[in-house]
Design an enzyme around this catalytic site. Structure first.
Site, short mmCIF file in Angstrom:
data_model
loop_
_atom_site.label_atom_id
_atom_site.label_comp_id
_atom_site.label_asym_id
_atom_site.label_seq_id
_atom_site.Cartn_x
_atom_site.Cartn_y
_atom_site.Cartn_z
N SER A 78 0.83 -1.21 0.00
CA SER A 78 0.00 0.00 0.00
C SER A 78 0.86 1.26 0.00
O SER A 78 2.04 1.22 0.38
CB SER A 78 -0.87 -0.06 1.27
OG SER A 78 -1.55 1.14 1.52
N THR A 97 -1.95 8.81 1.11
CA THR A 97 -2.06 7.34 1.19
C THR A 97 -3.18 7.03 2.19
O THR A 97 -3.81 7.95 2.72
CB THR A 97 -0.76 6.71 1.73
OG1 THR A 97 -0.63 7.11 3.10
CG2 THR A 97 0.47 7.15 0.95
N TYR A 102 3.18 7.55 18.02
CA TYR A 102 3.67 7.48 16.63
C TYR A 102 4.93 8.34 16.49
O TYR A 102 5.97 7.87 15.99
CB TYR A 102 2.57 7.99 15.69
CG TYR A 102 2.97 8.04 14.23
CD1 TYR A 102 3.18 6.87 13.51
CD2 TYR A 102 3.12 9.26 13.56
CE1 TYR A 102 3.54 6.92 12.15
CE2 TYR A 102 3.48 9.31 12.23
CZ TYR A 102 3.69 8.14 11.52
OH TYR A 102 4.04 8.19 10.19
N SER A 135 9.26 10.08 9.71
CA SER A 135 8.18 11.02 9.39
C SER A 135 8.69 12.39 9.82
O SER A 135 9.63 12.47 10.62
CB SER A 135 6.95 10.66 10.22
OG SER A 135 6.05 11.75 10.28
N LYS A 157 8.88 7.08 15.82
CA LYS A 157 9.68 7.54 14.68
C LYS A 157 10.96 8.22 15.18
O LYS A 157 12.02 8.06 14.58
CB LYS A 157 8.86 8.48 13.79
CG LYS A 157 7.62 7.82 13.15
CD LYS A 157 7.99 6.71 12.19
CE LYS A 157 6.81 6.24 11.36
NZ LYS A 157 7.15 5.15 10.44
N1 LIG Z 1 1.52 9.01 4.23
C1 LIG Z 1 2.12 9.93 4.98
O1 LIG Z 1 1.71 11.11 4.99
C2 LIG Z 1 3.31 9.56 5.80
C3 LIG Z 1 3.98 10.61 6.46
C4 LIG Z 1 5.08 10.30 7.23
C5 LIG Z 1 5.51 8.99 7.35
N2 LIG Z 1 4.84 8.00 6.72
C6 LIG Z 1 5.34 6.63 6.88
O2 LIG Z 1 5.43 6.02 5.62
C7 LIG Z 1 5.30 4.60 5.77
C8 LIG Z 1 4.30 4.07 4.75
O3 LIG Z 1 3.02 4.59 5.09
P1 LIG Z 1 1.90 4.90 3.97
O4 LIG Z 1 1.63 6.33 4.02
O5 LIG Z 1 2.24 4.26 2.71
O6 LIG Z 1 0.63 4.19 4.66
P2 LIG Z 1 -0.26 2.92 4.25
O7 LIG Z 1 -0.80 3.10 2.89
O8 LIG Z 1 -1.20 2.73 5.39
O9 LIG Z 1 0.81 1.72 4.20
C9 LIG Z 1 1.31 1.17 5.37
C10 LIG Z 1 2.05 -0.11 5.01
O10 LIG Z 1 2.57 -0.68 6.24
C11 LIG Z 1 2.23 -2.05 6.29
N3 LIG Z 1 1.95 -2.46 7.67
C12 LIG Z 1 1.17 -1.84 8.58
N4 LIG Z 1 1.09 -2.57 9.71
C13 LIG Z 1 1.84 -3.68 9.49
C14 LIG Z 1 2.14 -4.83 10.26
N5 LIG Z 1 1.64 -5.00 11.49
N6 LIG Z 1 2.93 -5.78 9.73
C15 LIG Z 1 3.43 -5.65 8.47
N7 LIG Z 1 3.20 -4.58 7.69
C16 LIG Z 1 2.40 -3.62 8.19
C17 LIG Z 1 0.94 -2.18 5.47
O11 LIG Z 1 0.86 -3.49 4.93
P3 LIG Z 1 -0.25 -4.61 5.32
O12 LIG Z 1 -1.52 -3.91 5.59
O13 LIG Z 1 -0.22 -5.50 4.13
O14 LIG Z 1 0.33 -5.28 6.52
C18 LIG Z 1 1.16 -1.15 4.37
O15 LIG Z 1 1.83 -1.75 3.27
C19 LIG Z 1 4.90 4.37 7.23
O16 LIG Z 1 6.04 3.98 7.97
C20 LIG Z 1 4.41 5.74 7.68
O17 LIG Z 1 4.57 5.92 9.07
C21 LIG Z 1 3.74 8.26 5.95
#
Ligand SMILES: NC(=O)c1ccc[n+]([C@@H]2O[C@H](COP(=O)([O-])OP(=O)(O)OC[C@H]3O[C@@H](n4cnc5c(N)ncnc54)[C@H](OP(=O)(O)O)[C@@H]3O)[C@@H](O)[C@H]2O)c1
Length: 264
Positions: free
Chosen positions: A15, A189, A154, A141, A158
């Site tokens: 995702s 996302t 959270y 993050s 981080k």
């Molecule tokens: N989007 C933002 O604005 C943002 C900002 C700062 C940092 N981030 C960081 O970017 C990274 C990716 O996030 P995203 O925005 O792409 O969110 P997302 O679409 O919710 O994706 C999260 C991913 O993490 C995996 N995940 C969650 N819980 C898990 C678990 N217990 N075991 C294994 N895999 C797990 C999910 O896979 P499954 O569901 O298949 O397990 C999914 O592929 C994260 O570390 C997030 O903290 C995002």
């Protein structure tokens, strides 16, 4: 670094940012190992990557479950010649006040974001060192650089990743281990939809700020360009990144602004 012919393990590949990075990297002649819990989504990503002529393997595990991480690592390391890059995106966010959040929810966020990432790193690192080195990337993050309301655990998880990976980088420079910290601002996302509320359930809503964030695809392009250069810190996002500089150079302004953020 040139991604061609490299074996790259990507977590969070089902995702959002991790998925978009997998699709971006599949355009190089790479071998990708895609991980997360959701096998169905991972297989869909694998199919798309495959169309770009890239060799793919899907390995599922739960970042909250150490045994499933070590079992996955044993399986992968037992059959791959090398892991050149381990890029970890798997993570979960939070939408709840400190005063409302029971400790087990804080622990769950730490298990996934910090201990899960650390466990996989520890499983892979000796293998990388034995094979002459490798490139690690962990996803923090902007709130890994400063505190933010409704994200206490959270943000803390981080921040903890920075301490762990900076120490690891310093210890392993002579082992040819390079470390990149990916620091996204708001990226569009499902992160807010999947975030935990005070009861540890899914928040279930796309936040307004998230909705207006940079696309996952644009963020993946920017991230991959900087991963290729093995940048130590990879900032990606829009105006929200300014808060990092405000926190560093005008802390009084950060204290004021952060206390005015409205609950979602
Ligand atoms: N989007 C933002 O604005 C943002 C900002 C700062 C940092 N981030 C960081 O970017 C990274 C990716 O996030 P995203 O925005 O792409 O969110 P997302 O679409 O919710 O994706 C999260 C991913 O993490 C995996 N995940 C969650 N819980 C898990 C678990 N217990 N075991 C294994 N895999 C797990 C999910 O896979 P499954 O569901 O298949 O397990 C999914 O592929 C994260 O570390 C997030 O903290 C995002």
């Amino acid at each position: 670094m040139d991604f061609t012919d490299k074996t790259i393990w990507i977590t969070g590949a089902s995702s959002g940012i991790g998925r978009a990075v997998a699709l971006e990297l599949s355009q190089f002649n790479t071998r990708l190992i895609l991980s997360g819990r959701n096998a169905e989504e991972l297989n869909k990503v694998a199919e798309k990557c495959n169309k770009n002529g890239c060799s793919i393997r899907v390995v599922t595990f739960d970042l909250q479950d150490e045994k499933s991480i070590t079992a996955a690592a044993d399986k992968v390391l037992g059959s791959e010649r090398q892991i050149d890059c381990l890029y970890q995106f798997g993570g979960i966010s939070q939408r709840s006040f400190v005063t409302d959040t029971p400790l087990h929810v804080d622990r769950k966020i730490f298990e996934v974001n910090f201990f899960g990432t650390v466990a996989l790193t520890k499983a892979v690192l000796p293998f990388m060192i034995k094979n002459g080195g490798g490139h690690l990337a962990a996803t923090s993050s902007i709130v890994g650089k400063f505190g933010f309301p409704y994200r206490s655990a959270y943000s803390a998880s981080k921040h903890a990743l920075h301490g762990f990976f900076e120490s690891l980088r310093a210890e392993n420079a002579s082992n040819n281990i390079r470390v990149s910290m990916i620091i996204p601002g708001r990226i569009k996302t499902n992160i807010s939809v999947n975030a935990l509320d005070k009861n540890g359930n899914k928040h279930g809503k796309m936040d307004e700020g998230q909705e207006k964030g940079m696309s996952a695809e644009a963020s993946a392009k920017a991230i991959c360009r900087k991963l290729e250069k093995e940048k130590k810190e990879i900032l990606v996002g829009g105006k929200d990144l300014l808060m990092i500089y405000i926190r560093r150079f005008f802390p009084f302004l950060y204290y004021h602004l952060s206390s005015k953020v409205k609950p979602l």
